[in-house]
Write a protein that holds these residues in place. Structure first.
Motif, PDB file in Angstrom:
ATOM      1  N   THR A  13     -40.008 -63.598  39.549  1.00 34.07           N
ATOM      2  CA  THR A  13     -40.188 -62.223  39.104  1.00 34.07           C
ATOM      3  C   THR A  13     -41.322 -61.461  40.070  1.00 34.07           C
ATOM      4  O   THR A  13     -42.337 -62.415  40.279  1.00 34.07           O
ATOM      5  CB  THR A  13     -40.761 -61.850  37.902  1.00 34.07           C
ATOM      6  OG1 THR A  13     -39.764 -62.585  36.900  1.00 34.07           O
ATOM      7  CG2 THR A  13     -40.687 -60.457  37.590  1.00 34.07           C
ATOM      8  N   GLU A  16     -45.431 -56.572  40.037  1.00 35.51           N
ATOM      9  CA  GLU A  16     -45.473 -55.228  40.266  1.00 35.51           C
ATOM     10  C   GLU A  16     -46.864 -54.609  40.376  1.00 35.51           C
ATOM     11  O   GLU A  16     -47.524 -55.105  39.278  1.00 35.51           O
ATOM     12  CB  GLU A  16     -44.427 -54.165  39.883  1.00 35.51           C
ATOM     13  CG  GLU A  16     -43.151 -54.741  40.267  1.00 35.51           C
ATOM     14  CD  GLU A  16     -42.520 -54.254  41.702  1.00 35.51           C
ATOM     15  OE1 GLU A  16     -43.321 -53.550  42.399  1.00 35.51           O
ATOM     16  OE2 GLU A  16     -41.572 -54.786  42.058  1.00 35.51           O
ATOM     17  N   ASN A  17     -47.461 -53.591  40.933  1.00 40.27           N
ATOM     18  CA  ASN A  17     -48.755 -52.844  40.804  1.00 40.27           C
ATOM     19  C   ASN A  17     -49.951 -53.633  40.737  1.00 40.27           C
ATOM     20  O   ASN A  17     -50.698 -53.531  39.876  1.00 40.27           O
ATOM     21  CB  ASN A  17     -48.522 -52.074  39.499  1.00 40.27           C
ATOM     22  CG  ASN A  17     -47.582 -51.162  39.409  1.00 40.27           C
ATOM     23  OD1 ASN A  17     -47.236 -50.334  40.577  1.00 40.27           O
ATOM     24  ND2 ASN A  17     -46.828 -50.961  38.302  1.00 40.27           N
ATOM     25  N   THR A  44     -52.901 -50.088  38.518  1.00 36.38           N
ATOM     26  CA  THR A  44     -52.122 -49.052  37.703  1.00 36.38           C
ATOM     27  C   THR A  44     -51.698 -47.763  37.952  1.00 36.38           C
ATOM     28  O   THR A  44     -52.824 -47.107  38.802  1.00 36.38           O
ATOM     29  CB  THR A  44     -52.408 -48.904  36.260  1.00 36.38           C
ATOM     30  OG1 THR A  44     -52.858 -50.346  35.703  1.00 36.38           O
ATOM     31  CG2 THR A  44     -51.967 -48.358  35.182  1.00 36.38           C
ATOM     32  N   THR A  45     -50.740 -47.272  37.816  1.00 36.81           N
ATOM     33  CA  THR A  45     -50.347 -46.083  38.381  1.00 36.81           C
ATOM     34  C   THR A  45     -49.414 -45.129  37.300  1.00 36.81           C
ATOM     35  O   THR A  45     -49.235 -45.845  36.330  1.00 36.81           O
ATOM     36  CB  THR A  45     -48.969 -45.973  39.550  1.00 36.81           C
ATOM     37  OG1 THR A  45     -47.962 -46.663  39.187  1.00 36.81           O
ATOM     38  CG2 THR A  45     -49.736 -46.665  40.904  1.00 36.81           C
ATOM     39  N   LYS A  48     -43.438 -44.178  34.205  1.00 36.65           N
ATOM     40  CA  LYS A  48     -42.821 -45.317  33.229  1.00 36.65           C
ATOM     41  C   LYS A  48     -42.983 -46.556  33.648  1.00 36.65           C
ATOM     42  O   LYS A  48     -43.210 -47.475  33.060  1.00 36.65           O
ATOM     43  CB  LYS A  48     -41.381 -44.854  33.339  1.00 36.65           C
ATOM     44  CG  LYS A  48     -40.537 -45.756  32.285  1.00 36.65           C
ATOM     45  CD  LYS A  48     -38.995 -45.078  32.546  1.00 36.65           C
ATOM     46  CE  LYS A  48     -38.227 -46.250  31.236  1.00 36.65           C
ATOM     47  NZ  LYS A  48     -36.813 -45.746  31.380  1.00 36.65           N
ATOM     48  N   HIS A  49     -42.988 -46.626  35.063  1.00 41.82           N
ATOM     49  CA  HIS A  49     -43.248 -47.844  35.636  1.00 41.82           C
ATOM     50  C   HIS A  49     -44.624 -48.343  36.330  1.00 41.82           C
ATOM     51  O   HIS A  49     -44.599 -49.273  37.293  1.00 41.82           O
ATOM     52  CB  HIS A  49     -42.086 -48.304  36.623  1.00 41.82           C
ATOM     53  CG  HIS A  49     -40.792 -48.231  35.964  1.00 41.82           C
ATOM     54  ND1 HIS A  49     -40.210 -49.027  35.083  1.00 41.82           N
ATOM     55  CD2 HIS A  49     -39.915 -47.237  36.131  1.00 41.82           C
ATOM     56  CE1 HIS A  49     -39.082 -48.771  34.765  1.00 41.82           C
ATOM     57  NE2 HIS A  49     -38.732 -47.523  35.448  1.00 41.82           N
ATOM     58  N   GLY A  50     -45.622 -47.704  35.879  1.00 40.88           N
ATOM     59  CA  GLY A  50     -46.800 -47.806  36.294  1.00 40.88           C
ATOM     60  C   GLY A  50     -47.797 -48.841  36.128  1.00 40.88           C
ATOM     61  O   GLY A  50     -48.839 -49.075  36.696  1.00 40.88           O
ATOM     62  N   GLN A  51     -47.545 -49.712  34.916  1.00 40.72           N
ATOM     63  CA  GLN A  51     -48.192 -50.772  34.446  1.00 40.72           C
ATOM     64  C   GLN A  51     -47.922 -52.114  35.256  1.00 40.72           C
ATOM     65  O   GLN A  51     -46.728 -52.397  35.672  1.00 40.72           O
ATOM     66  CB  GLN A  51     -47.882 -51.094  32.955  1.00 40.72           C
ATOM     67  CG  GLN A  51     -48.345 -49.996  32.009  1.00 40.72           C
ATOM     68  CD  GLN A  51     -50.008 -49.738  32.137  1.00 40.72           C
ATOM     69  OE1 GLN A  51     -50.716 -50.883  32.070  1.00 40.72           O
ATOM     70  NE2 GLN A  51     -50.359 -48.571  32.203  1.00 40.72           N
ATOM     71  N   THR A  53     -47.117 -55.819  36.264  1.00 44.78           N
ATOM     72  CA  THR A  53     -46.050 -56.874  35.525  1.00 44.78           C
ATOM     73  C   THR A  53     -47.005 -57.941  34.570  1.00 44.78           C
ATOM     74  O   THR A  53     -47.793 -58.431  35.391  1.00 44.78           O
ATOM     75  CB  THR A  53     -45.344 -57.730  36.546  1.00 44.78           C
ATOM     76  OG1 THR A  53     -44.537 -56.665  37.390  1.00 44.78           O
ATOM     77  CG2 THR A  53     -44.156 -58.428  35.896  1.00 44.78           C
TER      78      THR A  53
END
Length: 126
Positions: A13, A16-17, A44-45, A48-51, A53
């Protein structure tokens, strides 16, 4: 009878972030949260997908790749993660360069791998 070495694809995987801290300029395998925090920060942004992984170091480990800071927009893209016939894990990625920037970035990529695939690693940039 001939002996063959088979490669096995290993699932992973993309983490992300996250971003690489300045002291990481190659690749590293990370097995614990404290080691992770030493080399990698959270980015972090909003949205919805800012956290970042989530990573469970009891069950997973991380392969992180960072290149030196550059003023060229550079994206690191994972190509494959394979286990060769001798048990070595081979991670292949490519660096895609874009436009010149007016600031510097630190190209970075991290992937999360199940601990059952833990082993000697080789990283290949194509």
């Amino acid at each position: 009878m001939e002996e063959f070495e088979f490669e096995q694809s290993v699932p992973f995987t993309i983490a992300e972030n996250y971003f690489s801290k300045e002291d990481l300029n190659s690749f590293i395998t990370i097995l614990s949260q404290s080691e992770f925090d030493q080399y990698i920060g959270m980015a972090t942004t909003m949205g919805k997908h800012g956290q970042p992984t989530p990573i469970d170091f009891k069950k997973q480990w991380v392969i992180a790749v960072a290149l030196p800071s550059t003023d060229i927009n550079t994206q690191l893209i994972p190509i494959s993660l394979k286990k060769d016939g001798k048990g070595k894990i081979i991670f292949t990625f490519k660096a895609v360069e874009g436009n010149k920037l007016s600031y510097k970035i630190k190209p970075f990529l991290a992937i999360i791998v199940d601990r059952k695939y833990l082993g000697e690693i080789q990283v290949i940039k194509i």
